[in-house]
Scaffold this active site. Structure first.
Site, PDB file in Angstrom:
ATOM      1  N   CYS A 237       0.801  -1.226   0.000  1.00 44.31           N
ATOM      2  CA  CYS A 237       0.000   0.000   0.000  1.00 44.31           C
ATOM      3  C   CYS A 237       0.831   1.271   0.000  1.00 44.31           C
ATOM      4  O   CYS A 237       0.326   2.334  -0.394  1.00 44.31           O
ATOM      5  CB  CYS A 237      -0.950  -0.015   1.185  1.00 44.31           C
ATOM      6  SG  CYS A 237      -2.244  -1.273   1.065  1.00 44.31           S
ATOM      7  N   ASN A 372      -0.551  -1.506  -7.322  1.00 50.23           N
ATOM      8  CA  ASN A 372      -0.613  -2.484  -6.245  1.00 50.23           C
ATOM      9  C   ASN A 372      -2.049  -2.686  -5.809  1.00 50.23           C
ATOM     10  O   ASN A 372      -2.704  -1.727  -5.400  1.00 50.23           O
ATOM     11  CB  ASN A 372       0.201  -2.007  -5.038  1.00 50.23           C
ATOM     12  CG  ASN A 372      -0.118  -2.829  -3.792  1.00 50.23           C
ATOM     13  OD1 ASN A 372       0.275  -3.989  -3.691  1.00 50.23           O
ATOM     14  ND2 ASN A 372      -0.875  -2.255  -2.851  1.00 50.23           N
ATOM     15  N   GLU A 373      -2.533  -3.905  -5.904  1.00 50.05           N
ATOM     16  CA  GLU A 373      -3.837  -4.278  -5.334  1.00 50.05           C
ATOM     17  C   GLU A 373      -4.946  -3.352  -5.803  1.00 50.05           C
ATOM     18  O   GLU A 373      -5.889  -3.062  -5.064  1.00 50.05           O
ATOM     19  CB  GLU A 373      -3.742  -4.282  -3.800  1.00 50.05           C
ATOM     20  CG  GLU A 373      -4.754  -5.193  -3.123  1.00 50.05           C
ATOM     21  CD  GLU A 373      -4.512  -5.297  -1.629  1.00 50.05           C
ATOM     22  OE1 GLU A 373      -3.992  -6.330  -1.206  1.00 50.05           O
ATOM     23  OE2 GLU A 373      -4.833  -4.339  -0.895  1.00 50.05           O
TER      24      GLU A 373
END
Length: 660
Positions: A237, A372-373
């Site tokens: 994150c 990311n994600e």
């Protein structure tokens, strides 16, 4: 009933029990190759993983750049903060001036990260950029124990003369005569002449590989001991940031460490129930160091860069929080420039910077992740121009995209896992990053997850996963065994699963935000969790090719009639060995019989076993090896169609067999 009848009866019972768990392995039929990147590590600066952890620096807020300039410091006497220092992106420094009475003191004390840890007989390099304001100045540098009952708090000291009115780096070495987890660094002004101090630093001399801006030796060694094939960094994150201003920017983490700007760590404030107001990123562990560490531990580097989006959790469906698609070029350039930094010749712009930092040879980066994600249309439409640009300039670089934060679709789901896979396939991503933090039941019932995946689409990167025990979110034994069981599905499906990295990696026992984690530590000690040992067992026994292994002509993945067993097999062409991995997730001992068709003669197998009685037990600083793998042996007996291995596997255990 005579003794012969009893003996025959017991033998028959034993044979019947063994027959319940008969597994067939074709040792002559090589399956899919197992990628060298199959088992790896994922680093994110969470839980004080960088500053206060892997990065060797012992001083907190060494350049006075925290929003509260003296956070981490205790100032006394005449101390002034200035902001016109020698380093453009880190302009703050302190001026120490003589107090108004000869019996008073001026100086600073730094608390380190939950204390400064020192070890008896070890040397510590103190360095500072300094200048005398007028004439020559001097400081006294001490390591102190404020809680000492002895006459003196100090247990190591050196004096340093500041001989120039121009900024200059000064260095002395302190040797600790004691072990102490909660030491502090104290600096006194000596004499009447003022001095200016900037970038005050304290490193162990004995860092990993002995580097001056190096890693904490025991933690880096634990990474090397994993033998990882892939190293994903810097997150997580933090790649996104709370907003785009606080996203991780790799260009701010290269060049001289004194001029790397501070960045807010989004994990400082994410959880109000685990809040650390002094958690920032110094950038001392930057992209050059990440690439260097990848090389040191033998892992392929996999950097993850921002796709022009802030954290979606904190900016739910806010178009204004993300960079407009038409304005993405600086973010795309960051990706292209990073590839040049890693792989470019020394006469290229970014290749020269790498060479000037001490690594003229390219790092031979092969993979890059973008985003990311992330999930949804916001992500897909932004990823597309990145893919186009990278393919055009660097067609051999493999691109990793994201399927979001969940591993499957559920009713009324915002994340749309299946939609993410379709989008990544349409964009022709090389690998898709899947994340799953799930409970025990999920890991027990998803052993066949990858057996039905499309073999013609992108490959799988299980980039973040961990068994989060239901009501037991810690590093206990049971969760690690279930991870070991689930991982047999990675190996069995090596044709589609190319990379895996559990998460998170590091955690400070005094400063964590998230668990479970692979490696825990305090100021001077560390321990490897049971999950760490599971990863190490897989990575050091990976093999080169899958071997077919079935029970009742089906994959062994806790299916009906398989008694809680999970298993996979591989062949190691380099060592000339057959490798069998088997987990027993039942609460009873299981009799095993492996029929090794194509293997002739008698052999002796070596074994490596994780077995423990307490399901909630875990390793700790005080008991670092309470639960660890144990070596053993097993006999392989010759048969008519091949060899046979019979064994008993304890309840809730994991074992690896290697057969020459």
């Amino acid at each position: 009933m005579n003794k012969l009848t009893i003996t025959l009866g017991l033998t028959l019972i034993s044979l019947m029990t063994s027959a319940q768990n008969v597994m067939d392995i074709n040792t002559r039929k090589l399956g899919a190759p197992i990628q060298k990147t199959m088992y790896g590590i994922f680093f994110e600066d969470i839980n004080y993983a960088a500053d206060g952890g892997l990065y060797g620096e012992l001083v907190k807020n060494r350049s006075f750049e925290f929003p509260q300039a003296l956070m981490g410091w205790q100032a006394f006497g005449c101390v002034d903060i200035k902001n016109d220092g020698p380093f453009e992106r880190c302009p703050h420094y302190v001026v120490l001036s003589a107090p108004d009475h000869k019996d008073r003191r001026t100086g600073l004390t730094n608390e380190g990260y939950f204390g400064i840890g020192v070890k008896k007989g070890e040397q510590y390099r103190f360095s500072v950029w300094a200048k005398a304001i007028k004439g020559n100045g001097a400081i006294r540098v001490q390591l102190i124990d404020e809680n000492s009952m002895k006459e003196r708090q100090e247990f190591a000291k050196e004096e340093m003369s500041i001989t120039s009115q121009e900024w200059k780096k000064y260095t002395v070495t302190l040797t600790s005569p004691i072990d102490l987890k909660h030491a502090k660094l104290r600096i006194y002004l000596k004499g009447a002449n003022s001095v200016a101090l900037e970038h005050i630093s304290l490193f162990p001399v004995n860092t990993y590989k002995g580097r001056e801006n190096g890693m904490r030796r025991d933690l880096a060694q634990a990474l090397e001991d994993l033998h990882p094939g892939i190293f994903r960094f810097p997150g997580g994150c933090i790649v996104e940031g709370t907003d785009l201003n606080t996203r991780y920017q790799w260009k701010n983490t290269i060049g001289p460490v004194e001029n790397r700007p501070l960045n807010q760590n989004r994990w400082e404030h994410t959880f109000d129930y685990r809040y650390y107001p002094d958690y920032y990123q110094s950038g001392g562990l930057g992209f050059y160091e990440f690439f260097q560490l990848s090389e040191d531990i033998g892992a392929e580097p996999l950097p993850i860069l921002n796709v022009g989006m802030a954290c979606q959790y904190q900016n739910w469906n806010k178009e204004s929080a993300h960079m407009a698609v038409d304005d993405l070029q600086p973010y795309i350039d960051d990706c292209l420039d990073l590839i040049e930094f890693a792989n470019g010749p020394v006469d290229s712009k970014w290749g020269k910077i790498r060479a000037d930092m001490g690594h003229p040879e390219p790092f031979n980066m092969k993979y890059i992740g973008v985003g990311n994600e992330q999930w949804g249309t916001f992500y897909y439409e932004r990823l597309k121009p990145f893919v186009t640009a990278i393919r055009a300039r660097y067609p051999n670089i493999k691109i990793v995209g994201s399927s979001g934060p969940v591993p499957e679709d559920v009713p009324n789901d915002t994340y749309k896992f299946e939609e993410g896979w379709k989008a990544m396939t349409a964009l022709k991503a090389d690998l898709v990053d899947e994340h799953y933090y799930r409970d025990e039941q999920w890991f027990l019932t998803h052993g066949l997850r990858y057996d039905t995946y499309n073999r013609k689409g992108p490959k799988v990167f299980a980039g973040e996963y961990a068994c989060h025990g239901k009501g037991k979110k810690w590093n206990h034994y049971e969760a690690a065994i279930l991870e070991a069981a689930f991982m047999t599905g990675f190996e069995r499906n090596a044709d589609v699963v190319h990379m895996t990295t559990p998460a998170p990696l590091f955690a400070h026992v005094d400063g964590w935000q998230w668990r479970p984690d692979q490696i825990w530590y305090d100021q001077t000690q560390m321990f490897r969790t049971v999950s760490y040992y599971v990863q190490q067992m897989y990575a050091t026994n990976a093999g080169t090719h899958v071997l077919p292994l079935t029970m009742q002509k089906r994959p062994v993945a806790n299916q009906e009639g398989q008694n809680g067993l999970f298993a996979s097999a591989a062949f190691d062409q380099t060592a000339g060995e057959i490798i069998i991995k088997v987990a027993n997730t039942s609460r009873t001992e299981q009799q095993l019989q492996f029929n090794l068709s194509g293997l002739k003669g008698e052999h002796q197998a070596t074994t490596l076993t994780l077995s423990h009685n307490g399901m909630d037990d875990e390793n700790s600083i005080k008991q670092p090896t309470l639960i660890a793998p144990k070596e053993g042996k097993a006999e392989v007996v010759a048969g008519k169609k091949g060899a046979t291995l019979n064994d008993q596997l304890p309840p809730m255990s994991f074992r690896i067999y290697r057969i020459k």
